[in-house]
Design a protein around this motif. Structure first.
Motif: not given
Ligand SMILES: Cc1ncc(COP(=O)(O)O)c(C=O)c1O
Length: 405
Positions: A389-402
């Motif tokens: 889930e933490i991996d999913q959080l960071f994947a989602a954050l990368k998207k948000a950052k972009m």
């Protein structure tokens, strides 16, 4: 023995949900925790098998409801190391518990007295004392913290004086995750004979609390942060102090004898629990505490610690991410800022990917002002969260950052 997180998760039905077709990644546990089936069953069983009012009825159902309700008090008292069961007062949550202290201890405050709180308070433990001081003429002293979110202990010592009547601080900061040295702070305050109130809203769910060992006078917490329903909480207070307080609310159950022109009050805990209580909530809280007590608590703590460490490692590799709150002793709260993006936008984009976090001032506006930020995005972890889930959080954050670049 390592923790079987999958087996633990299976006990929390809501974790099977999808949001917009994506698996729910629930990382808003500091706001409220999810409920295990054992708690849901206890509430359903109460309503389907023995719904009745407590302490009043001359019938079987009421006796059974009263037994379940009072058993919850024993369970909670044992869980927090309360020397006496009647020291556990049911409230609607931490906020009401703190207001109850402000009504009791607060009425004894007078001009010249001092109350100490900290810079990292939730509004519940700040505004309540701010207003109690305004009413009584006492002064409110705010203990500073360092940028890391650690309390400035020298400043704390310097603020203590012969005029200090009450010291109130959080066990754990909801915005920063800082775990305060509650035993040490209590001992210092006790050197000045001050009353000590610990806001345990965030502390209670992360391991054992032994109020007797801590040496404080009051410990307040909410059921919903510890896998129990909303609308129920606890004020634990030393019997010798609670007994001296004026009554809080008046009505049924808290009295001993009533006439048209006067009334006398019952004994603890009833004298501080007027009216029909949240019976199902209390039974749910008892079930939650019993459920938690049956778990391997050191393994749960180790798991939460590992999650926070893993999240910190990921955060360190993410350019533009700033962690807010870097105290050495922290529980699983990760407040952060990302490349100057507004936290609300981050929360919105994460939600579209099934990731639930909190955004905003974390009910700690003065703390945000002190840090010079409008608010944070906050991911908070609980025992049922996973590394994936933490991996999913960071994947989602990368998207948000972009998307927000
Ligand atoms: C540290 C702290 N204190 C007090 C509260 C208030 O709790 P409640 O809203 O359950 O009364 C919270 C809730 O988030 C909290 O985190």
């Amino acid at each position: 023995m390592s923790l079987d997180v999958a087996a633990l998760r299976a006990q929390f039905p809501v974790l099977n949900r999808t949001i917009d077709g994506k698996p729910l990644v629930y990382l808003d546990n500091a706001a409220t925790t999810q409920k295990p089936q054992a708690v849901i069953d206890a509430i359903v069983d109460f309503y389907t098998q023995c719904n009745a009012n407590v302490h009043r009825g001359a019938h079987h159902l009421s006796d059974e409801a009263t037994r379940r309700y009072e058993k919850a008090r024993d369970t909670v008292a044992a869980f927090i190391g309360a020397p006496h069961r009647e020291e556990v007062i049911w409230t609607s949550g931490t906020t009401e518990a703190i207001n109850l202290v402000a009504n009791g201890a607060g009425q004894l405050l007078k001009a010249g007295d001092e109350v100490i709180v900290t810079e990292m308070e939730h509004h519940a433990n700040l505004v309540t004392w701010q207003q109690a001081c305004k009413r009584s003429g006492a002064s409110l002293k705010v203990c500073p913290m360092f940028e890391s979110g650690e309390l400035d202990r020298d400043a704390f010592d310097a603020l203590l004086s012969d005029n200090t009547r009450l010291v109130a601080f959080p066990h754990v900061s909801n915005a920063l995750g800082t775990v305060n040295p509650i035993k040490l702070l209590t001992a210092k305050a006790k050197e000045k004979d001050a009353l000590v109130l610990i806001d345990g809203a965030q502390g209670i769910a992360h391991g054992g609390v032994d109020v007797d060992d801590i040496g404080c006078d009051f410990y307040a917490f909410s059921g919903h942060k510890i896998f129990a329903p909303t609308g129920v909480g606890v004020l634990w207070g030393k019997k010798s102090v609670l007994e001296t307080w004026p009554v809080w609310q008046t009505g049924g159950e808290m009295i001993q004898d009533v006439d048209y022109d006067h009334a006398t009050w019952g004994a603890l805990p009833n004298r501080l629990e007027a009216g029909t209580p949240n019976i199902a909530g209390v039974i749910g809280l008892g079930a939650a505490v019993q459920w938690l007590s049956q778990q391997d608590i050191p393994a749960l703590q180790a798991h939460e610690k590992a999650l926070l460490e893993y999240a910190n490692e990921q955060a360190a590799t993410m350019e533009g991410m700033k962690i807010v709150g870097t105290a050495k002793d922290k529980i699983g709260v990760m407040s952060f800022l990302l490349n100057g993006a507004h936290p609300a936008d981050i929360g919105f984009i994460l939600d579209k990917q099934g990731v639930a976090i909190r955004t905003g001032d974390n009910c700690a506006q003065p703390l945000m002002k002190r840090l010079g930020i409008p608010g944070t995005a906050r991911a908070s972890f609980s025992i049922y969260n996973t590394h994936e889930e933490i991996d999913q959080l960071f994947a989602a954050l990368k998207k948000a950052k972009m998307m927000l670049a």
